[in-house]
Design a protein around this motif. Structure first.
Motif, PDB file in Angstrom:
ATOM      1  N   ARG A 314       0.825  -1.212   0.000  1.00 17.45           N
ATOM      2  CA  ARG A 314       0.000   0.000   0.000  1.00 17.45           C
ATOM      3  C   ARG A 314       0.859   1.263   0.000  1.00 17.45           C
ATOM      4  O   ARG A 314       0.453   2.297  -0.506  1.00 17.45           O
ATOM      5  N   GLN A 318       5.349   2.151  -7.450  1.00 20.07           N
ATOM      6  CA  GLN A 318       6.168   1.837  -8.629  1.00 20.07           C
ATOM      7  C   GLN A 318       5.217   1.543  -9.772  1.00 20.07           C
ATOM      8  O   GLN A 318       4.289   0.726  -9.628  1.00 20.07           O
ATOM      9  N   GLY A 319       5.458   2.121 -10.904  1.00 20.06           N
ATOM     10  CA  GLY A 319       4.680   1.792 -12.106  1.00 20.06           C
ATOM     11  C   GLY A 319       3.270   2.350 -12.063  1.00 20.06           C
ATOM     12  O   GLY A 319       2.739   2.660 -11.000  1.00 20.06           O
ATOM     13  N   ARG A 320       2.693   2.472 -13.230  1.00 19.23           N
ATOM     14  CA  ARG A 320       1.316   2.938 -13.299  1.00 19.23           C
ATOM     15  C   ARG A 320       0.396   1.753 -13.548  1.00 19.23           C
ATOM     16  O   ARG A 320       0.631   0.969 -14.464  1.00 19.23           O
ATOM     17  N   ILE A 322      -2.867  -0.034 -15.024  1.00 19.21           N
ATOM     18  CA  ILE A 322      -3.532   0.170 -16.323  1.00 19.21           C
ATOM     19  C   ILE A 322      -4.546   1.301 -16.170  1.00 19.21           C
ATOM     20  O   ILE A 322      -5.411   1.246 -15.303  1.00 19.21           O
ATOM     21  N   THR A 327       1.952   7.463 -10.876  1.00 22.07           N
ATOM     22  CA  THR A 327       2.552   6.258 -10.315  1.00 22.07           C
ATOM     23  C   THR A 327       1.624   5.679  -9.241  1.00 22.07           C
ATOM     24  O   THR A 327       1.091   6.405  -8.418  1.00 22.07           O
ATOM     25  N   ILE A 331       0.116  -2.189  -4.824  1.00 20.89           N
ATOM     26  CA  ILE A 331      -1.045  -3.037  -4.548  1.00 20.89           C
ATOM     27  C   ILE A 331      -2.061  -2.959  -5.687  1.00 20.89           C
ATOM     28  O   ILE A 331      -2.934  -3.821  -5.808  1.00 20.89           O
ATOM     29  N   PRO A 334      -2.000  -6.208 -10.847  1.00 17.45           N
ATOM     30  CA  PRO A 334      -2.632  -7.529 -10.726  1.00 17.45           C
ATOM     31  C   PRO A 334      -1.682  -8.626 -10.241  1.00 17.45           C
ATOM     32  O   PRO A 334      -2.099  -9.481  -9.450  1.00 17.45           O
ATOM     33  N   ASP A 335      -0.431  -8.616 -10.689  1.00 18.01           N
ATOM     34  CA  ASP A 335       0.476  -9.681 -10.251  1.00 18.01           C
ATOM     35  C   ASP A 335       0.755  -9.578  -8.758  1.00 18.01           C
ATOM     36  O   ASP A 335       0.882 -10.596  -8.059  1.00 18.01           O
ATOM     37  N   ARG A 337      -1.402  -8.314  -6.610  1.00 21.73           N
ATOM     38  CA  ARG A 337      -2.643  -8.770  -5.966  1.00 21.73           C
ATOM     39  C   ARG A 337      -2.708 -10.288  -5.899  1.00 21.73           C
ATOM     40  O   ARG A 337      -3.198 -10.860  -4.927  1.00 21.73           O
ATOM     41  N   ARG A 338      -2.213 -10.934  -6.964  1.00 21.05           N
ATOM     42  CA  ARG A 338      -2.187 -12.403  -6.932  1.00 21.05           C
ATOM     43  C   ARG A 338      -1.328 -12.889  -5.769  1.00 21.05           C
ATOM     44  O   ARG A 338      -1.720 -13.789  -5.027  1.00 21.05           O
TER      45      ARG A 338
END
Lengths: 574, 574
Positions: A314, A318-320, A322, A327, A331, A334-335, A337-338
């Motif tokens: 949380r 890092q990263g946006r 979709i 940024t 959390i 999706p990966d 969250r998996r």
């Protein structure tokens, strides 16, 4: 790294396991004792034990002249433990215990171990000693030693392992000889003795397995003795040092603050517990509970690792995601969250399995109806290897996933999740390796009452699966039923082929049982309007579609994979 | 703990990957160079690197006044490495390299890392720098720096990560400003810099990503610079200390002997590599090879853990095997055999996948036919994330199984297998986490050439599966084909749902590819009367029936499991 004891979640799981017995054998829970106890336990664990966890990992223990010094703060924490009455939760009120049910004790065990497994190991071992003495010690031994063990004034140990005798106790060599006064002299070396020596208590009561000179070979020639570190002097004060010494402490992957001792017995005075040559049976008395406790250690470390990972995911950006314009917190990916759902659902499933096991132990001891009590006892026996092995396997998986969620930071010791992974790794090994649990399940537990115990479990799972939205739940239950049938037959004709499938079979059991218990939890929470409802629905959904779907592959490993295991040609030759 | 470089096995796997090209682009291998090189590499690894592995784990590194001292013996070993010419294997012969194919270099990389991953990391990073300079540096930079980097006289580093910029390099903040003489001044802090500072070589060439003042935001505004620790003085000697310093070393779970440095740049002199704002493209040049190398680290540690476990299981005696009259070596027990076969078959499968990847890199560079070269390049791109992530995942699994096989002894640091588990744990994290590999596979590699690259891979696997005895091999390939089709569609409409299945999809790919490559290996060995035939038949059999059978569960996770991941309700809320 913080840890907040998940009291609401634990309480919900506990009530689910108590079920309709809540007002009966669990009257003490229904009256609100459970909630109050858990809240107090949480306070002590978070306030007194958690802050020492990392200190203990770094400081470890120190051995000098046979004396072990624990990490800074450990003595004060143990004094607080004792004064808080936490050591006495489950023990017989006659000797100062609170006599609380195994289920509530299991809930507390999870909390202690999550906060600080190295600390929690000390009372865990004491409890094993308490159980063995309670069931098998003479009245005089009990009178002398029991109350101080229950209160935590003294601690207990289990001395089983020797260098050549680990999983196979038949190979045990420690010797015992009879003294004229009815006591014994014990000699030999024991290894891997948890809290075999320490500075937390004034006396340590060693429970030791050894052989008498006229003992039969193998496991039927082993006797159990109590060898205190300090023996009573003429005034009844415990000042006489017994001839048992710590001659080494291990340098381990984890649980650094828990002293793992090599103990040397040189004609140490010991007192027989139970009957001569019947020591293994005495040890088995406490086996179910001890194994369940280790399973709870797996749940505990998985819970703490899951909390740390949700917190980090949380916070860390890092990263946006979709469609996001800025940024994102990781959390959102999706990966990630998996991974988080894998952690949370495995932890919840393992907890539910452990609590079912604890509730079965309670029913076995508390039910008035002898048939119900016997069936509960069998159920505890059936579930125990699953509770132990599955929970500690997922303890490894979840703590390793926590390192992964934390990325490079996870690999740095300061972050703390690497310690959880190191600490957790022992749980799949001690108290019977997970391979031995699987063999116990297939070889001893499946055949109980001609297969009736496992049949009852399958019926219970089928009833839940029939109500499930998810086909994967029913598939998992049927895969387990098919594997059970197959093994029951093959165990008689080709035991090697049956045992080759023991480990995937145990996992299959856990997936079917985990999926159905999560369904049951989701349904119960929904029905009761419990605030945990959405959470359990999410976990049950994820578990069915992403974890339980492994079941059809596992049943193939059990029913078709053995030949490639038992054969092995040159690979297994010298 | 010993390690014997498995030269015969590696050589067989290498020839299998070379295939019909053995006499063509791999003439150097066919001529016996490979066998000789591997035997020499084994000798150096076992004699010089292996004995330092545990010493390095215990001693770690020491930072004082900005200087890092490596563990005892490290300097001498590095001198031996350099003198033996091992640093120059793969590099361009024009600059003193041997120009050996990537495939043979991959085989050696496995051997170095198995013997001592902490040591092997130093040349691994130098090789990354070599590749980046080879492809993008100006002639003058190359003339000054390249030959000494190739010989190993100097070493190289990669400076990408910053505290806020790990997986997401768009967040990178380090600044570069233009000097009048064409050089640049670099400022900022970099973390997790492997061998950022050490005492093995006289100079260290830092490759640094930083932003120019007029750079566009995001990854398109990053430039790559070379910032040497020592700059040339007026006489051309490298004596002028550049303004880059090591300000901290990390305390890590494993790879203790590899210094992981925090580097502070304060107007350090740097030279542009490639074009301004094009630094990320320069880094991508070497990405495939670097990721493959990390995959090989996974294979390496898995191989060493497997060897140690077979050795221990042959020596250690506990319990009687079914029908035995005396205590058996534990290798006789079916559950132990399952663990050992899991380890050996996962390791062999990962090696075969890595070697296929390396061979594809060679074909991409060496094939005269431009279509073949392009297809090989695409195949390398497709296989690289699988080689990296699967091999390092199984590196974790196999080293953890090694601890389990060793029981209580495995948890004691002196035994050595716990170190393998600690060391291996970083490999799934660095050089792009395994989650990022899976996202790369689904998001960038599946769509290559409109899906033609993955189609060719599926065709190749189908051809092998059709010849297989084991239905599970074909089932795994078809499960992978179905998942590929599904993801290709969903990636366009619901990318979150596609990416939620990325990790199980990558595993599914690896199981299908691993099963088919083991089949191919078994068939080829049998056909050639190779001494490895029985071994590969056993591993292919076990893998098909006990590992690849997970495929149908994995395809369900990909095609039906995503919804429970992308949703998540309150679990993902604050």
């Amino acid at each position: 790294m913080t840890y907040r004891a998940p009291v609401s979640d634990i309480l919900f799981s506990l009530r689910l396991a108590a079920g309709t017995d809540a007002g009966g054998i669990y009257a003490d829970i229904a009256e609100g004792v459970a909630e109050q106890t858990l809240n107090e336990a949480a306070k002590f664990a978070e306030g007194a034990l958690l802050p020492l966890d990392r200190i203990g990992d770094r400081a470890g223990v120190r051995l000098a002249d046979g004396a072990v010094t624990t990490a800074p703060g450990w003595r004060e924490a143990y004094a607080g433990w004792r004064e808080g009455g936490w050591n006495a939760l489950a023990a017989d009120p006659e000797f100062g215990g609170l006599g609380l049910p195994a289920l509530l004790n299991a809930a507390c065990t999870e909390i202690w171990n999550a906060a600080n497994i190295s600390f929690a190991l000390c009372p865990l071992l004491s409890h094993g000693a308490i159980e063995a003495l309670e069931a098998h010690a003479s009245a005089s031994l009990k009178e002398t030693y029991f109350a101080r063990l229950v209160s935590g004034e003294w601690t207990g140990t289990m001395n089983l392992t020797e260098p050549q005798a680990g999983s196979d106790l038949a190979l045990l060599r420690a010797r015992a000889e009879r003294n004229d006064d009815g006591s014994y002299r014990i000699s030999g070396q024991k290894i891997f003795i948890t809290y075999g020596e320490h500075d937390l208590a004034d006396n340590i009561l060693h429970l030791v397995l050894a052989r008498l000179p006229d003992a039969p070979a193998g496991v039927k020639g082993i006797s159990l003795f109590l060898a205190p570190k300090y023996l009573p002097d003429e005034n009844g004060a415990f000042t006489r040092r017994n001839a048992v010494r710590c001659v080494g402490v291990e340098h381990k992957l984890g649980i650094h603050a828990s002293p793992t001792c090599t103990m040397a017995y040189e004609d140490a005075i010991g007192y027989l517990i139970g009957e001569e040559h019947n020591g293994l049976a005495c040890m088995f008395t406490m086996m179910n509970n001890a194994r369940l406790n280790v399973g709870l250690q797996g749940v505990a470390l998985a819970e703490r690792a899951t909390q740390a990972s949700f917190d980090y995911a949380r916070e860390r950006k890092q990263g946006r995601a979709i469609g996001a314009s800025e940024t994102s917190a990781i959390i959102a990916h999706p990966d990630m969250r998996r991974m988080l759902l894998t952690m949370a659902s495995l932890t919840a499933a393992a907890r539910l399995i452990c609590f079912e096991t604890a509730a079965s132990l309670d029913r076995a001891h508390r039910c008035d109806d002898p048939v119900q009590a016997r069936e509960a006892d069998e159920r505890a026996g059936l579930l125990t290897p699953v509770a132990k092995a599955f929970s500690t396997d997922i303890g490894n998986e979840v703590t390793s996933l926590a390192v992964q969620v934390h990325g490079g930071m996870g690999y740095i010791e300061e972050t703390g999740v690497a310690q959880l992974m190191r600490d957790a790794r022992i749980c799949a090994i001690y108290e019977g390796t997970n391979g031995i649990q699987a063999i116990d399940l297939v070889g001893r537990k499946l055949p109980m009452s001609g297969g009736a115990a496992v049949k009852r479990e399958i019926d219970d799972m089928r009833a839940i699966a029939q109500e499930s939205h998810y086909a994967a739940v029913g598939d998992a239950v049927e895969a387990f039923a098919a594997a059970s049938d197959y093994l029951a037959g093959v165990m008689k004709t080709s035991p090697n082929e049956a045992l080759a499938g023991a480990t995937p079979f145990l996992r299959l059991f856990a997936l079917a049982r985990g999926a159905t218990l999560l369904e049951k939890a989701a349904g119960a929470a929904r029905h009761a309007g419990d605030p945990n409802a959405t959470r359990y629905e999410t976990l049950a959904h994820f578990f069915a579609k992403n974890v339980a779907v492994a079941a059809p592959g596992l049943v193939k490993m059990v029913t078709e994979g053995a030949q490639s295991v038992t054969e092995g040609g040159e690979l297994f030759a010298r």
